[in-house]
Structures are given as C-alpha cells and as structure tokens.
Design a protein around this motif. Sequence first.
Motif, PDB file in Angstrom:
ATOM      1  N   LEU A   1      23.072  45.690  32.105  1.00  0.00           N
ATOM      2  CA  LEU A   1      24.031  46.287  31.181  1.00  0.00           C
ATOM      3  C   LEU A   1      24.276  47.728  31.635  1.00  0.00           C
ATOM      4  CD1 LEU A   1      25.633  45.970  28.486  1.00  0.00           C
ATOM      5  CD2 LEU A   1      23.622  46.886  27.340  1.00  0.00           C
ATOM      6  N   ILE A   2      25.541  48.087  31.815  1.00  0.00           N
ATOM      7  CA  ILE A   2      25.914  49.430  32.265  1.00  0.00           C
ATOM      8  C   ILE A   2      26.482  50.182  31.069  1.00  0.00           C
ATOM      9  CG2 ILE A   2      27.421  50.771  33.808  1.00  0.00           C
ATOM     10  CD1 ILE A   2      25.321  49.230  35.338  1.00  0.00           C
ATOM     11  N   GLU A   3      26.029  51.404  30.880  1.00  0.00           N
ATOM     12  CA  GLU A   3      26.517  52.203  29.758  1.00  0.00           C
ATOM     13  C   GLU A   3      27.305  53.434  30.194  1.00  0.00           C
ATOM     14  OE1 GLU A   3      23.587  52.830  26.726  1.00  0.00           O
ATOM     15  OE2 GLU A   3      22.832  50.781  26.938  1.00  0.00           O
ATOM     16  N   ASP A   4      27.094  53.904  31.411  1.00  0.00           N
ATOM     17  CA  ASP A   4      27.766  55.108  31.886  1.00  0.00           C
ATOM     18  C   ASP A   4      29.254  54.850  32.144  1.00  0.00           C
ATOM     19  OD1 ASP A   4      27.476  57.950  33.099  1.00  0.00           O
ATOM     20  OD2 ASP A   4      28.512  56.794  34.666  1.00  0.00           O
ATOM     21  N   TYR A   5      30.094  55.679  31.533  1.00  0.00           N
ATOM     22  CA  TYR A   5      31.551  55.564  31.618  1.00  0.00           C
ATOM     23  C   TYR A   5      32.029  55.538  33.073  1.00  0.00           C
ATOM     24  CZ  TYR A   5      36.396  57.244  31.145  1.00  0.00           C
ATOM     25  OH  TYR A   5      37.753  57.388  31.235  1.00  0.00           O
ATOM     26  N   GLU A   6      31.572  56.490  33.886  1.00  0.00           N
ATOM     27  CA  GLU A   6      32.042  56.586  35.273  1.00  0.00           C
ATOM     28  C   GLU A   6      31.563  55.406  36.107  1.00  0.00           C
ATOM     29  OE1 GLU A   6      31.277  60.450  36.934  1.00  0.00           O
ATOM     30  OE2 GLU A   6      32.504  61.427  35.404  1.00  0.00           O
ATOM     31  N   ASP A   7      30.341  54.933  35.875  1.00  0.00           N
ATOM     32  CA  ASP A   7      29.844  53.753  36.596  1.00  0.00           C
ATOM     33  C   ASP A   7      30.687  52.528  36.259  1.00  0.00           C
ATOM     34  OD1 ASP A   7      27.840  55.259  37.792  1.00  0.00           O
ATOM     35  OD2 ASP A   7      26.259  54.540  36.446  1.00  0.00           O
ATOM     36  N   LYS A   8      31.011  52.365  34.992  1.00  0.00           N
ATOM     37  CA  LYS A   8      31.847  51.234  34.583  1.00  0.00           C
ATOM     38  C   LYS A   8      33.187  51.274  35.309  1.00  0.00           C
ATOM     39  CE  LYS A   8      30.157  50.774  29.813  1.00  0.00           C
ATOM     40  NZ  LYS A   8      30.569  50.845  28.410  1.00  0.00           N
ATOM     41  N   GLN A   9      33.812  52.439  35.303  1.00  0.00           N
ATOM     42  CA  GLN A   9      35.127  52.580  35.918  1.00  0.00           C
ATOM     43  C   GLN A   9      35.069  52.317  37.426  1.00  0.00           C
ATOM     44  OE1 GLN A   9      37.048  56.451  35.364  1.00  0.00           O
ATOM     45  NE2 GLN A   9      38.759  55.338  34.500  1.00  0.00           N
ATOM     46  N   LYS A  10      34.054  52.840  38.076  1.00  0.00           N
ATOM     47  CA  LYS A  10      33.901  52.669  39.520  1.00  0.00           C
ATOM     48  C   LYS A  10      33.701  51.196  39.884  1.00  0.00           C
ATOM     49  CE  LYS A  10      30.721  53.874  43.215  1.00  0.00           C
ATOM     50  NZ  LYS A  10      29.397  54.408  43.503  1.00  0.00           N
ATOM     51  N   ILE A  11      32.810  50.523  39.153  1.00  0.00           N
ATOM     52  CA  ILE A  11      32.534  49.110  39.427  1.00  0.00           C
ATOM     53  C   ILE A  11      33.763  48.248  39.137  1.00  0.00           C
ATOM     54  CG2 ILE A  11      31.180  47.104  38.680  1.00  0.00           C
ATOM     55  CD1 ILE A  11      28.866  49.189  38.133  1.00  0.00           C
ATOM     56  N   ALA A  12      34.403  48.470  38.000  1.00  0.00           N
ATOM     57  CA  ALA A  12      35.590  47.687  37.650  1.00  0.00           C
ATOM     58  C   ALA A  12      36.684  47.871  38.698  1.00  0.00           C
ATOM     59  CB  ALA A  12      36.101  48.075  36.263  1.00  0.00           C
ATOM     60  N   ARG A  13      36.919  49.104  39.115  1.00  0.00           N
ATOM     61  CA  ARG A  13      37.965  49.366  40.120  1.00  0.00           C
ATOM     62  C   ARG A  13      37.633  48.670  41.434  1.00  0.00           C
ATOM     63  NH1 ARG A  13      42.080  52.117  40.259  1.00  0.00           N
ATOM     64  NH2 ARG A  13      41.558  53.450  38.496  1.00  0.00           N
ATOM     65  N   GLN A  14      36.413  48.840  41.896  1.00  0.00           N
ATOM     66  CA  GLN A  14      36.000  48.250  43.173  1.00  0.00           C
ATOM     67  C   GLN A  14      36.206  46.738  43.168  1.00  0.00           C
ATOM     68  OE1 GLN A  14      31.793  48.691  43.889  1.00  0.00           O
ATOM     69  NE2 GLN A  14      31.809  47.207  45.551  1.00  0.00           N
ATOM     70  N   LEU A  15      35.772  46.082  42.103  1.00  0.00           N
ATOM     71  CA  LEU A  15      35.833  44.629  42.080  1.00  0.00           C
ATOM     72  C   LEU A  15      37.242  44.111  41.809  1.00  0.00           C
ATOM     73  CD1 LEU A  15      32.437  43.900  40.351  1.00  0.00           C
ATOM     74  CD2 LEU A  15      33.020  43.571  42.740  1.00  0.00           C
ATOM     75  N   LEU A  16      37.961  44.718  40.865  1.00  0.00           N
ATOM     76  CA  LEU A  16      39.303  44.216  40.542  1.00  0.00           C
ATOM     77  C   LEU A  16      40.287  44.435  41.685  1.00  0.00           C
ATOM     78  CD1 LEU A  16      39.664  45.111  36.762  1.00  0.00           C
ATOM     79  CD2 LEU A  16      38.892  42.977  37.825  1.00  0.00           C
ATOM     80  N   GLU A  17      40.157  45.547  42.392  1.00  0.00           N
ATOM     81  CA  GLU A  17      41.052  45.783  43.533  1.00  0.00           C
ATOM     82  C   GLU A  17      40.768  44.808  44.670  1.00  0.00           C
ATOM     83  OE1 GLU A  17      40.831  49.981  44.460  1.00  0.00           O
ATOM     84  OE2 GLU A  17      42.229  50.476  42.827  1.00  0.00           O
ATOM     85  N   ALA A  18      39.568  44.253  44.717  1.00  0.00           N
ATOM     86  CA  ALA A  18      39.213  43.269  45.741  1.00  0.00           C
ATOM     87  C   ALA A  18      39.661  41.853  45.361  1.00  0.00           C
ATOM     88  CB  ALA A  18      37.701  43.286  45.976  1.00  0.00           C
ATOM     89  N   LEU A  19      40.270  41.690  44.178  1.00  0.00           N
ATOM     90  CA  LEU A  19      40.683  40.369  43.683  1.00  0.00           C
ATOM     91  C   LEU A  19      42.175  40.356  43.333  1.00  0.00           C
ATOM     92  CD1 LEU A  19      37.567  39.835  41.398  1.00  0.00           C
ATOM     93  CD2 LEU A  19      38.046  38.620  43.548  1.00  0.00           C
ATOM     94  N   PRO A  20      43.057  40.599  44.322  1.00  0.00           N
ATOM     95  CA  PRO A  20      44.489  40.693  44.010  1.00  0.00           C
ATOM     96  C   PRO A  20      45.118  39.399  43.516  1.00  0.00           C
ATOM     97  CG  PRO A  20      44.137  40.690  46.382  1.00  0.00           C
ATOM     98  CD  PRO A  20      42.784  40.801  45.735  1.00  0.00           C
ATOM     99  N   GLU A  21      44.501  38.252  43.803  1.00  0.00           N
ATOM    100  CA  GLU A  21      45.066  36.983  43.332  1.00  0.00           C
ATOM    101  C   GLU A  21      45.071  36.920  41.814  1.00  0.00           C
ATOM    102  OE1 GLU A  21      42.604  37.374  45.498  1.00  0.00           O
ATOM    103  OE2 GLU A  21      42.722  35.918  47.126  1.00  0.00           O
ATOM    104  N   TRP A  22      44.118  37.595  41.182  1.00  0.00           N
ATOM    105  CA  TRP A  22      44.000  37.588  39.727  1.00  0.00           C
ATOM    106  C   TRP A  22      44.419  38.924  39.107  1.00  0.00           C
ATOM    107  CZ3 TRP A  22      40.445  35.360  42.982  1.00  0.00           C
ATOM    108  CH2 TRP A  22      40.255  33.981  42.828  1.00  0.00           C
ATOM    109  N   PHE A  23      44.264  39.996  39.866  1.00  0.00           N
ATOM    110  CA  PHE A  23      44.488  41.333  39.306  1.00  0.00           C
ATOM    111  C   PHE A  23      45.460  42.134  40.174  1.00  0.00           C
ATOM    112  CE2 PHE A  23      40.254  39.861  38.048  1.00  0.00           C
ATOM    113  CZ  PHE A  23      40.397  39.915  36.668  1.00  0.00           C
ATOM    114  N   GLY A  24      46.502  41.474  40.643  1.00  0.00           N
ATOM    115  CA  GLY A  24      47.462  42.100  41.544  1.00  0.00           C
ATOM    116  C   GLY A  24      48.517  42.952  40.861  1.00  0.00           C
TER     117      GLY A  24
END
Length: 153
Positions: A5-28
């Motif tokens: 479980l991640i609680e830090d705002y910046e960690d959440k944003q960094k992880i979400a960005r990294q993973l969603l940008e790597a999945l353009p078929e779903w998050f393009g």
Amino acid sequence: MKIKLIEDYEDKQKIARQLLEALPEWFGIEEARENYIKDSTDQLFFVALDENQATGFLCLKETSKDTLELSVMGVLKEYHRQGIGKELFLKAKRFASENGYSFLQVKTVQMGHYEEYDNTNRFYLGLGFKEFEVFPTLWGEWNPCQIYIMSLR
C-alpha cells in the motif's frame, strides 16, 4: 513479488505515470490518462513490486459508504498473465472486506468493441465480477461503459 500500500502522493503519481504511459493500448488518450494519474493520488493505491520495480498497480475509490470502485489498474505488458493483476485485486478485495464494504465495482468498455478490452472483461469476469449495467453513451458511443459488481458478503 510483493504487494504494498502506497500513501505518499508523489510516489503514487510517479508509479501511475510510469505504468500508464507504458500501456497505450488502454491509456492512450492523454487527457484520460492524466486524470487517472491525478485522481490516483487521493485514492487507496496498491503497487506490485518485483525487487524494487513497480510492475503493476491498482487504485480504489469510495463511491458510497458501502462500495469501493476499482478505479484504475495497470500491469506492464511483459508481466501480463503472471498473476500480478489477480494478486493486486485479492489484496484490494481483502482490504475492502476488512474495512466493512459490501460491494466492489469496476467500469470498463463493454465486451465486443476492442480486443484489448475484451481481455480486460474476461479478467474481471474471471475474478468473479458480475455484469450490472451498460451505459451506452457515458464515455461516448464508441466506448459503451460496462459496469461490473461483486458482493463482499
């Protein structure tokens, strides 16, 4: 693999960005992707880690006193079909049950419109979600919104 479980705002944003940008078929769609990233910072945020690398994440948001919504989820393509999504979901489901919620819901594009989303639908059905309702124009006529639900009782 470890689920955390991640609680830090910046960690959440960094992880979400990294993973969603790597999945353009779903998050393009950039606007939608940016909204997921922004919204994830205020939600319950679970991450799957392989060593120290984020391989997947899942966010839950409260939609009522009884219901949590699986609002966004992503697993790197090279890690698909290795049980990471299921483990993330089981951790989130356990959290929801332990915290007194009665239902989980998830929204996705209705089956039969895009191959990637057909796989997503099969994933949710395989987890035990049931069809609840389709909103044909919620996201536009090209992306009918399928809502799945699951009872936690």
